[in-house]
Structure formats: C-alpha cells, structure tokens
Design an enzyme around this catalytic site. Structure first.
Site, PDB file in Angstrom:
ATOM      1  N   LYS A   6      11.912   2.028  -2.115  1.00 33.82           N
ATOM      2  CA  LYS A   6      11.314   3.080  -2.698  1.00 33.82           C
ATOM      3  C   LYS A   6       9.736   3.158  -2.572  1.00 33.82           C
ATOM      4  CE  LYS A   6      14.353   5.079  -5.781  1.00 33.82           C
ATOM      5  NZ  LYS A   6      14.784   5.439  -7.313  1.00 33.82           N
ATOM      6  N   LYS A  40      22.757   5.185   3.344  1.00 31.47           N
ATOM      7  CA  LYS A  40      23.734   5.504   2.433  1.00 31.47           C
ATOM      8  C   LYS A  40      23.566   6.795   2.245  1.00 31.47           C
ATOM      9  CE  LYS A  40      21.217   4.426  -1.613  1.00 31.47           C
ATOM     10  NZ  LYS A  40      20.913   4.091  -2.727  1.00 31.47           N
ATOM     11  N   LYS A  66      20.259  11.609  -2.318  1.00 32.03           N
ATOM     12  CA  LYS A  66      19.684  12.755  -2.755  1.00 32.03           C
ATOM     13  C   LYS A  66      18.488  13.302  -1.635  1.00 32.03           C
ATOM     14  CE  LYS A  66      20.726  11.142  -7.237  1.00 32.03           C
ATOM     15  NZ  LYS A  66      20.851  10.120  -8.152  1.00 32.03           N
TER      16      LYS A  66
HETATM   17  P1  TYM Z   1      21.905   6.148  -9.102  1.00 28.31           P
HETATM   18  O1  TYM Z   1      21.680   7.268  -9.889  1.00 28.31           O
HETATM   19  O2  TYM Z   1      20.968   6.039  -7.897  1.00 28.31           O
HETATM   20  O3  TYM Z   1      23.250   6.100  -8.756  1.00 28.31           O
HETATM   21  C1  TYM Z   1      24.203   6.356  -9.591  1.00 28.31           C
HETATM   22  C2  TYM Z   1      25.390   5.626  -9.256  1.00 28.31           C
HETATM   23  O4  TYM Z   1      26.001   6.035  -7.984  1.00 28.31           O
HETATM   24  C3  TYM Z   1      26.124   4.885  -7.002  1.00 28.31           C
HETATM   25  N1  TYM Z   1      25.860   5.610  -5.695  1.00 28.31           N
HETATM   26  C4  TYM Z   1      26.663   5.168  -4.684  1.00 28.31           C
HETATM   27  N2  TYM Z   1      28.116   4.988  -4.528  1.00 28.31           N
HETATM   28  C5  TYM Z   1      28.557   4.929  -3.364  1.00 28.31           C
HETATM   29  N3  TYM Z   1      27.966   5.645  -2.283  1.00 28.31           N
HETATM   30  C6  TYM Z   1      26.763   6.020  -2.345  1.00 28.31           C
HETATM   31  N4  TYM Z   1      26.181   6.626  -1.248  1.00 28.31           N
HETATM   32  C7  TYM Z   1      25.904   5.874  -3.670  1.00 28.31           C
HETATM   33  N5  TYM Z   1      24.906   6.283  -4.184  1.00 28.31           N
HETATM   34  C8  TYM Z   1      24.589   5.957  -5.290  1.00 28.31           C
HETATM   35  C9  TYM Z   1      25.049   3.969  -7.465  1.00 28.31           C
HETATM   36  O5  TYM Z   1      25.509   2.591  -7.174  1.00 28.31           O
HETATM   37  C10 TYM Z   1      25.273   4.088  -9.005  1.00 28.31           C
HETATM   38  O6  TYM Z   1      26.486   3.454  -9.585  1.00 28.31           O
HETATM   39  N6  TYM Z   1      19.664   2.278 -11.633  1.00 28.31           N
HETATM   40  C11 TYM Z   1      20.727   3.099 -11.292  1.00 28.31           C
HETATM   41  C12 TYM Z   1      21.001   3.871 -12.638  1.00 28.31           C
HETATM   42  C13 TYM Z   1      21.080   3.146 -13.907  1.00 28.31           C
HETATM   43  C14 TYM Z   1      22.140   2.160 -14.506  1.00 28.31           C
HETATM   44  C15 TYM Z   1      21.663   1.532 -15.572  1.00 28.31           C
HETATM   45  C16 TYM Z   1      23.454   1.946 -13.978  1.00 28.31           C
HETATM   46  C17 TYM Z   1      19.833   2.833 -14.704  1.00 28.31           C
HETATM   47  N7  TYM Z   1      20.364   2.015 -15.832  1.00 28.31           N
HETATM   48  C18 TYM Z   1      22.566   0.789 -16.300  1.00 28.31           C
HETATM   49  C19 TYM Z   1      24.351   1.121 -14.349  1.00 28.31           C
HETATM   50  C20 TYM Z   1      23.862   0.560 -15.653  1.00 28.31           C
HETATM   51  C21 TYM Z   1      20.546   4.297 -10.286  1.00 28.31           C
HETATM   52  O7  TYM Z   1      19.659   4.431 -10.038  1.00 28.31           O
HETATM   53  O8  TYM Z   1      21.807   4.843  -9.989  1.00 28.31           O
END
Ligand code: TYM
Length: 332
Positions: free
Chosen positions: A114, A196, A199
C-alpha cells in the site's frame, strides 16, 4: 454444556465486495453461525488509512452490511456491527500500538504494497494498521479468525502481540488461530492471474453487485494461458490463468478439480470460460437481489447495526477494562 467456541472476522468497506472476498472467507461464514459464537464487523476505521470520499464511504458501509445479511449472516444469530460504533477498538488499538515493534510492522507485506501504491499518503495509520487489527480480534477473545491467504500475516502478528502482552501481564488474551480455506483462499485477478483479485483493478475483478451480462463479459475476456495444449487443467505454476478459473468454478459448483477436468475434456477454453461466468452469475444473482431489497429498508439496517454495536460493546468493554487494569490505569 460446553461453551461455544468464538470466531470473528471483518471486511473493509473500501470498495465493492468482490468475488475474492466472497469465495475466500465470506461464503463459509453462514455455516459457522450454526456452530460458533460469531462476530462479523465492517472495518471502517481501517478504511481511512487510504483517502475516501465520505459520502461514498457511508454508502459502502450500508451496502456491505446488506451484503453480509444477503450472503446468509442472520443478525438474529450472530453479532453484526460497524467497527467505529465500538470505541473499544480504537482504545485497545492505542494500547497495543505500545506493545508492537517498529521492526515487525516494517515487515508487513500489505504495508509495503500500500505504501508503494499510495506514495503521497504513507500515513502512520497505514503503518500501525496491524495493531488495530489485533485489537479488533483480541477484544472478543476468539478461538479462530477466518480470512483469505493475504491476511494470514496480520493474524500471525496479532498472535505475537497477544503472546507478548500475556507474557508480561498473565493470561489476558486468548491467542487465536487463523483459519484459511483450502480452496478459494487466493482468487486471482481475471485480467492478471499473477496478482490477487482486488478492488483496485476493476476489469479483473467481479463485484457482487455486477449484473450477469457484466460477469459474462469479464469471464469471456479472462486471460487464459498461451500454452499449446489449451486443455482445462488445474496446474497453478504452469497455467495460472486457467487454474484460477478452475478454482473459481470448483468453489461455486462444489465440484472437484478432477471432475472439472473431465467435464471439459477436449472442449478447450472457449467452452470453459462462459461456463464459469454462468455459474458465478447464478451464484451471485440471489445475493445481489436480496442486497437491493435490504438496501431499500434503511430502518431495518439501522436496527441491525445498533443492536450489533450494543452486543459487541458489552463484550469488547469487558476485555478493555481488564487490559486497562493490567497496564495500571486508574479506573474512573
Ligand atoms: P479485506 O477487506 O482486504 O478483505 C476481506 C477478506 O477477503 C479476503 N480476500 C481474499 N480472499 C481470496 N482471494 C482474494 N483475492 C481476496 N482478497 C481479499 C481477505 O483475506 C479477508 O479475509 N485487514 C482486513 C480486514 C480486517 C480484519 C480484522 C479481518 C480488519 N480487522 C480482524 C479479520 C479480523 C482486510 O483488509 O481485509
């Protein structure tokens, strides 16, 4: 009777929910409600580490909440809440900042990615993000945290922080385990199978609100591989594009890789790509329709997030009080 195990997870409302978010973690959550005491939240505090348009952020939070429910998270049977509605997240986040090392934060892959992408806004929040994420998790004392592959490193640092804190003050936090699905943990971009699905690249990304015709277009244009054999086979090293599609098709249909290879034996990519598109469109159609229905009922959504914030605050404040006492703050 044994107490139910606890699980928690969250998604950032930083963009539209996409197929990676759905096929990785989210699709497994409804079945977990049966067995565990579940907390699902919308990580809006995390979202402002990257600049957001305020009106759009508000809209995305409500859409994501509606999508959680449309995907099967029944608010009567789990706790659904918005992170910024539970101040204990920011409060414990600060405490944990003081137990997280500069060196370990510098090694986080997501920070490096990022920071490279947003060179004009490498803010302190982006750097300390994993300590806030550790607070999100540890407040609820979960046994495990289901996430996709890319968040594994953040759950691991959360374990390190919890162990460090427990090492000083005794057993304050339960040390949670990451829970990564066997298939679908890393869905790749449709137009660049080496990165991957995310968004930030919309053409390679199927969002849950996409109409069937957009989904079909994106799959028909999906990059496959330039090998001469042109057969449908799961071989991620040799054939990353086709393997990504096989993985997607397997997760939405429940078929094994072998069954898929047999189904498309001799048919080539031309038949395979629209079949994947159709299967995805059919899976997402009811979710999109239900999301649209729920979004029209703002009073219901408001009731869900208010009730969720109350339930979550009760549990989170209990942990926060314990932590404040341990570190030596005078109770009010
Ligand atoms: P975020 O919002 O980027 O993604 C949400 C969830 O989706 C999964 N993910 C994917 N899985 C498979 N293939 C992909 N291409 C892909 N892109 C995203 C991510 O692994 C995630 O599980 N930091 C976290 C949000 C968060 C969180 C937490 C999660 C904040 N606090 C506490 C669990 C526990 C995030 O940015 O996810």
């Amino acid at each position: 009777m044994d107490e139910k195990k606890v699980m928690l997870s969250g998604i950032q409302p930083s963009g539209d929910l996409h197929l990676g978010n759905y096929l990785g973690p989210l699709r497994h959550w409804p079945e977990m409600i049966e067995e565990f005491d579940c907390y699902f939240f919308l990580a809006d505090l995390h979202t402002i580490t990257v600049r957001q348009d305020p009106a759009q952020l508000r809209r995305r939070v409500l859409t994501l909440l509606a999508q959680y429910i449309a995907c099967g998270l029944d608010p009567e049977r789990c706790t659904l809440f918005i992170q910024s509605h539970v101040p204990a997240h920011a409060q414990l986040g600060w405490v944990l900042d003081c137990y997280t090392m500069f060196g370990e934060l510098s090694r986080m892959t997501q920070f490096k990615d990022k920071a490279a992408k947003h060179k004009d806004n490498i803010n302190a929040g982006l750097f300390t993000y994993p300590a806030l994420m550790a607070a999100d998790i540890l407040l609820y004392q979960p046994d495990f945290v289901p996430v996709g592959e890319d968040q594994k490193q953040h759950v691991e640092i959360c374990r390190d922080i919890a162990e460090r804190f427990n090492g000083i003050y005794g057993d304050v936090f339960k040390v949670p385990a990451p829970h990564i699905p066997k298939v679908g943990a890393r869905i790749m971009s449709l137009n660049d199978p080496t990165s991957k699905m995310s968004k930030s690249n919309l053409e390679g990304c199927v969002i849950l609100m996409d109409k069937p015709e957009d989904i079909m277009r994106k799959f028909k244009r999906a990059i496959t591989d330039s090998d001469t054999e042109r057969c449908v086979r799961y071989a991620p090293q040799e054939k990353p594009g086709v393997s990504n599609l096989v993985q997607i098709y397997a997760t939405v249909t429940g078929k094994s890789f072998e069954e898929i290879e047999a189904e498309f034996d001799g048919k080539g990519y031309g038949a395979f790509k629209p079949a994947v598109g159709e299967a995805v469109a059919e899976t997402l159609r009811p979710i999109r329709e239900e999301t649209e229905r729920l979004l029209a009922d703002k009073a219901y959504l408001e009731n869900v997030y208010k009730t969720g914030a109350e339930k979550a605050s009760y549990v989170a404040n209990k942990t926060l009080r314990k932590v404040y006492k341990k570190v030596g703050f005078v109770p009010r």
